[in-house]
Every structure is written in structure tokens, then in C-alpha cells.
Design a protein around this motif. Structure first.
Motif, PDB file in Angstrom:
ATOM      1  N   VAL A  64      -3.709   2.800  -2.053  1.00 11.64           N
ATOM      2  CA  VAL A  64      -3.247   3.585  -0.907  1.00 11.64           C
ATOM      3  C   VAL A  64      -1.810   3.208  -0.554  1.00 11.64           C
ATOM      4  N   GLY A  65      -1.524   1.916  -0.564  1.00 11.18           N
ATOM      5  CA  GLY A  65      -0.194   1.446  -0.203  1.00 11.18           C
ATOM      6  C   GLY A  65       0.906   1.870  -1.151  1.00 11.18           C
ATOM      7  N   LEU A  66       0.550   2.136  -2.395  1.00  6.41           N
ATOM      8  CA  LEU A  66       1.559   2.573  -3.367  1.00  6.41           C
ATOM      9  C   LEU A  66       2.142   3.934  -3.035  1.00  6.41           C
ATOM     10  N   VAL A  67       1.345   4.815  -2.459  1.00 11.58           N
ATOM     11  CA  VAL A  67       1.823   6.187  -2.288  1.00 11.58           C
ATOM     12  C   VAL A  67       1.828   6.700  -0.854  1.00 11.58           C
ATOM     13  N   VAL A  68       0.835   6.344  -0.066  1.00 13.38           N
ATOM     14  CA  VAL A  68       0.696   6.977   1.249  1.00 13.38           C
ATOM     15  C   VAL A  68       1.863   6.672   2.188  1.00 13.38           C
ATOM     16  N   PRO A  69       2.271   5.411   2.372  1.00 17.42           N
ATOM     17  CA  PRO A  69       3.381   5.175   3.305  1.00 17.42           C
ATOM     18  C   PRO A  69       4.663   5.925   2.923  1.00 17.42           C
ATOM     19  N   ALA A  70       5.003   5.897   1.649  1.00 14.46           N
ATOM     20  CA  ALA A  70       6.223   6.576   1.208  1.00 14.46           C
ATOM     21  C   ALA A  70       6.075   8.095   1.312  1.00 14.46           C
ATOM     22  N   ALA A  71       4.909   8.608   0.961  1.00 13.60           N
ATOM     23  CA  ALA A  71       4.698  10.058   1.016  1.00 13.60           C
ATOM     24  C   ALA A  71       4.763  10.575   2.453  1.00 13.60           C
ATOM     25  N   LEU A  72       4.281   9.771   3.398  1.00 15.58           N
ATOM     26  CA  LEU A  72       4.302  10.189   4.804  1.00 15.58           C
ATOM     27  C   LEU A  72       5.592   9.799   5.509  1.00 15.58           C
ATOM     28  N   GLY A  73       6.401   8.958   4.862  1.00 21.69           N
ATOM     29  CA  GLY A  73       7.634   8.495   5.481  1.00 21.69           C
ATOM     30  C   GLY A  73       7.402   7.492   6.603  1.00 21.69           C
ATOM     31  N   VAL A  74       6.213   6.867   6.603  1.00 24.18           N
ATOM     32  CA  VAL A  74       5.872   5.874   7.620  1.00 24.18           C
ATOM     33  C   VAL A  74       5.838   4.509   6.939  1.00 24.18           C
ATOM     34  N   ALA A  75       6.787   3.670   7.244  1.00 26.99           N
ATOM     35  CA  ALA A  75       6.903   2.337   6.636  1.00 26.99           C
ATOM     36  C   ALA A  75       6.876   2.416   5.105  1.00 26.99           C
ATOM     37  N   PRO A  76       7.769   3.211   4.515  1.00 27.56           N
ATOM     38  CA  PRO A  76       7.740   3.387   3.060  1.00 27.56           C
ATOM     39  C   PRO A  76       7.980   2.105   2.265  1.00 27.56           C
ATOM     40  N   ALA A  77       8.572   1.090   2.908  1.00 28.71           N
ATOM     41  CA  ALA A  77       8.778  -0.188   2.213  1.00 28.71           C
ATOM     42  C   ALA A  77       7.451  -0.835   1.823  1.00 28.71           C
ATOM     43  N   LEU A  78       6.362  -0.410   2.438  1.00 27.76           N
ATOM     44  CA  LEU A  78       5.048  -0.960   2.079  1.00 27.76           C
ATOM     45  C   LEU A  78       4.680  -0.661   0.625  1.00 27.76           C
ATOM     46  N   ALA A  79       5.265   0.378   0.055  1.00 26.12           N
ATOM     47  CA  ALA A  79       4.975   0.708  -1.348  1.00 26.12           C
ATOM     48  C   ALA A  79       5.389  -0.438  -2.262  1.00 26.12           C
ATOM     49  N   ALA A  80       6.533  -1.035  -2.006  1.00 22.33           N
ATOM     50  CA  ALA A  80       6.992  -2.165  -2.819  1.00 22.33           C
ATOM     51  C   ALA A  80       6.060  -3.361  -2.649  1.00 22.33           C
ATOM     52  N   TRP A  81       5.634  -3.619  -1.415  1.00 25.49           N
ATOM     53  CA  TRP A  81       4.725  -4.743  -1.157  1.00 25.49           C
ATOM     54  C   TRP A  81       3.356  -4.498  -1.788  1.00 25.49           C
ATOM     55  N   ALA A  82       2.893  -3.253  -1.762  1.00 25.49           N
ATOM     56  CA  ALA A  82       1.617  -2.925  -2.409  1.00 25.49           C
ATOM     57  C   ALA A  82       1.720  -3.157  -3.912  1.00 25.49           C
ATOM     58  N   ALA A  83       2.832  -2.747  -4.506  1.00 22.74           N
ATOM     59  CA  ALA A  83       3.033  -2.966  -5.945  1.00 22.74           C
ATOM     60  C   ALA A  83       3.042  -4.454  -6.258  1.00 22.74           C
ATOM     61  N   LEU A  84       3.705  -5.242  -5.415  1.00 20.83           N
ATOM     62  CA  LEU A  84       3.728  -6.690  -5.625  1.00 20.83           C
ATOM     63  C   LEU A  84       2.331  -7.293  -5.489  1.00 20.83           C
ATOM     64  N   GLY A  85       1.559  -6.798  -4.549  1.00 22.48           N
ATOM     65  CA  GLY A  85       0.175  -7.251  -4.410  1.00 22.48           C
ATOM     66  C   GLY A  85      -0.657  -6.932  -5.639  1.00 22.48           C
ATOM     67  N   LEU A  86      -0.420  -5.778  -6.227  1.00 19.83           N
ATOM     68  CA  LEU A  86      -1.149  -5.413  -7.445  1.00 19.83           C
ATOM     69  C   LEU A  86      -0.678  -6.241  -8.637  1.00 19.83           C
TER      70      LEU A  86
END
Length: 129
Positions: A64-86
């Protein structure tokens, strides 16, 4: 934001990773550990049902963190953190499969690790949102 082509490639990779981790995570959450072990995830027999479900939950959250924050424009930096978590998740999976001498599981774990690392690199670096 860098090259539009690289940005699109990162979106595609993140989307594929999200689908894979969402499916894998939901499977771990929804199925009993014994069924997972019988279906080829032999490692689950070494862990408690709660631990297996926790891994599944982390995979779902990562997906969810890889796409949803960036797609919604809400805290899109979470995508990078989600990728790092994976990346961390797949490092753990790689070590687990090496210790269990599960050579057939290693290529998948390593490919997912590299793809997640590429997304983390891109989203933390030159292609950040």
C-alpha cells in the motif's frame, strides 16, 4: 523530478511490487500457517502463526505504501520508506532461505530485493516526489 521515462519506470516497478507483496501478504494473513507450509512455504513451520501473520501485514503495508501515498499526493515520501521497508523484508527473506538451504526460493527473493532497492534509490534520490 528527473526524467519522465525513469519516473514512469519507477511507477511500473512499484506497481508490480505492490501487486506481488499485496498478494503474498494477504495469503499469509488469511491462511493458516499449516496450509502455507504445505503449499511450499516450508519456512512458516519454523515460526509462530502470529509471526507469519505479522510478516504478511508488513508486506501488505509495504504494498500500500509503495503506491497509495504518491497516487493520492498525501505524504508521497512514504513511497520511498515503504520501498526501503520491503528491501529490509527481502534481506530477511534472503538470509532465511540461505540458512534453510532453499536455493529455489532465492532468485525470487533477490529479484524482489533488487526491484525494491531500485524504487527506494529512485524515490529517495533523483526521482523523489
Amino acid at each position: 523530478m528527473g526524467s519522465p521515462l525513469m519516473n514512469a519506470a519507477l511507477w511500473v516497478i512499484a506497481g508490480v511490487l505492490a501487486l506481488v507483496f499485496l498478494a503474498a501478504g494477504l495469503m499469509k494473513i488469511s491462511q493458516p500457517r499449516e496450509k502455507l507450509a504445505a503449499s511450499g512455504m516450508a519456512w512458516t513451520a519454523d515460526f509462530s502463526p502470529g509471526a507469519v501473520k505479522a510478516v504478511g501485514a508488513l508486506e501488505v503495508l509495504g504494498a500500500v505504501g509503495l503506491v497509495v501515498p504518491a497516487a493520492l499526493g498525501v505524504a508521497p515520501a512514504l513511497a520511498a520508506w515503504a520501498a526501503l521497508g520491503l528491501v529490509a523484508t527481502m534481506l530477511g527473506a534472503t538470509v532465511l532461505h540461505l540458512r534453510r538451504k532453499e536455493a529455489t526460493a532465492l532468485p525470487v527473493a533477490l529479484v524482489l530485493l533488487v526491484l525494491a532497492a531500485v524504487v527506494a534509490w529512485g524515490r529517495f534520490g533523483p526521482y523523489a516526489f
